[in-house]
Design an enzyme around this catalytic site. Structure first.
Site, PDB file in Angstrom:
ATOM      1  CG  ASP A 222      -2.081   1.239   1.199  1.00  0.00           C
ATOM      2  OD1 ASP A 222      -2.998   0.683   0.734  1.00  0.00           O
ATOM      3  OD2 ASP A 222      -1.875   2.049   1.605  1.00  0.00           O
ATOM      4  CG  ASN A 230      -4.821  11.533  -4.938  1.00  0.00           C
ATOM      5  OD1 ASN A 230      -4.311  11.728  -5.847  1.00  0.00           O
ATOM      6  ND2 ASN A 230      -5.571  10.382  -4.808  1.00  0.00           N
ATOM      7  CG  ASP A 239      -4.247   9.288 -11.734  1.00  0.00           C
ATOM      8  OD1 ASP A 239      -4.724   8.729 -10.742  1.00  0.00           O
ATOM      9  OD2 ASP A 239      -4.896   9.781 -12.660  1.00  0.00           O
ATOM     10  CG  ASP A 265      -3.581   3.605  -1.582  1.00  0.00           C
ATOM     11  OD1 ASP A 265      -4.641   2.846  -1.580  1.00  0.00           O
ATOM     12  OD2 ASP A 265      -3.091   4.107  -0.532  1.00  0.00           O
TER      13      ASP A 265
END
Length: 348
Positions: A222, A230, A239, A265
């Site tokens: 993760d 973000n 991204d 993620d």
């Protein structure tokens, strides 16, 4: 009263005597036969000159008696030029090398030979090729003597082109199907495999483990603080972070390993033939590969890190299913994430 005179019978009609056929001398018969033969020859020549397929008649001595225009054109000479000449002298040596055993077989056995496919230069369009399908029949007399060989050629160029086009369409269709199949198992953002495909491979690997006892390892990863990336830098940078992580994981692992994006993620890797002892160095390589990725942002490059959890079979705790193995790895990944968060908090 006068007595009536008896009537004379009507005279009988004279019956014509049957006429005898006029006698034909041997010379006249010969001239008549020659005239009929010439007439049939003219008709046969007209047939060979106009028939849309290839026809050729060859004697046992391989002399050409008749040839159609199509075959004459293929040989590069006139129909008249063919008559009375040996077939081997009219065609290319390499082509005669293919036809010779066929003529010999038909002349010897009387059996038909079919299915000969040839690609020959197109006399009407230099540089192009035409395709033909040929059959060869023995011409037998009433007593079974073989008098010659009749060859029949059909131009199958249009059919071949259609088959070629069909084969091309089929290849394109298969390529499209492979592309669709690939898209169905790929994550569009990172190009890694998706969760569905990962689960399928994991199930297959578990069944193989049950059959053979050969172990494997599952790793759940993760991206740390991905929500902050973000929120602070925008989804485009987020991204980009996922793409860089995916590339790093794919290039670090072996070709036999499988890596997938299984969540927003979250990534997963399946390492066949890797037990608990050998999984440690692999995990370290993965963490180091991602750690060395500077993510460019408007404020300058930032570091990316991963929290990882692994589970192996055979291993501890013992598990009884692939789903349970995945839960163990997932649990260890969250434990690693909590430990990292605690260390960062204490460092502040």
């Amino acid at each position: 009263m006068a007595t009536p005179r008896p009537q004379k019978p009507a005279p009988r009609a004279k019956t014509a005597s049957p006429r005898r056929p006029a006698k034909i001398s041997p010379a006249q018969a010969l001239r008549k036969a020659r005239a009929e033969a010439k007439q049939w020859r003219t008709r046969l020549d007209a047939l060979y000159a106009t028939v849309p397929i290839g026809l050729i008649y060859v004697t046992p001595d391989l002399l050409v008696e008749h040839v159609s225009r199509l075959i004459a054109d293929l040989h590069g000479s006139s129909m008249k030029h063919h008559q009375g000449r040996r077939l081997p002298d009219l065609i290319q040596p390499e082509r005669w090398a293919k036809l010779k055993p066929i003529y010999e077989k038909v002349l010897k056995t009387g059996a038909m030979h079919g299915g000969l496919e040839e690609d020959l230069p197109d006399p009407q369009t230099p540089g192009k090729t035409r395709f033909f399908l040929s059959e060869y029949y023995a011409d037998k007399s009433e007593d079974g003597t073989i008098r010659g060989v009749q060859g029949v050629m059909q131009d199958i160029t249009v059919l071949k082109q259609a088959q070629k086009e069909q084969a091309r369409h089929l290849r394109e269709l298969k390529a499209k199907n492979r592309e669709l199949d690939e898209l169905a198992i790929r994550d569009p953002l990172t190009g890694l495999y998706n969760r569905r495909f990962f689960d399928e491979v994991l199930a297959r690997e578990w069944r193989r483990f049950q059959r053979t006892g050969e172990g494997f390892t599952v790793t759940i990863m993760d991206v740390d603080a991905f929500k902050n990336i973000n929120d602070r830098y925008g989804h485009e940078v987020g991204d980009q972070a996922l793409q860089q992580v995916g590339t790093a994981l794919r290039t670090t692992l072996r070709g036999s390993d499988l890596v997938a994006r299984v969540g927003g993620d979250e990534f997963a890797a399946l390492l066949p033939g890797t037990d608990v002892e050998h999984s440690g160095p692999v995990i370290e390589k993965l963490q180091q590969a991602v750690k060395n990725l500077p993510l460019p942002t408007a404020s300058g490059p930032i570091a990316i890190s991963l929290s990882l959890g692994t589970a192996s079979v055979p291993g501890s705790p013992p598990v009884t299913s692939a789903a349970e193995l995945l839960r163990v790895a997932d649990k260890r990944m969250y434990e690693a994430k909590r430990r990292r968060s605690t260390r960062q908090s204490n460092a502040r």
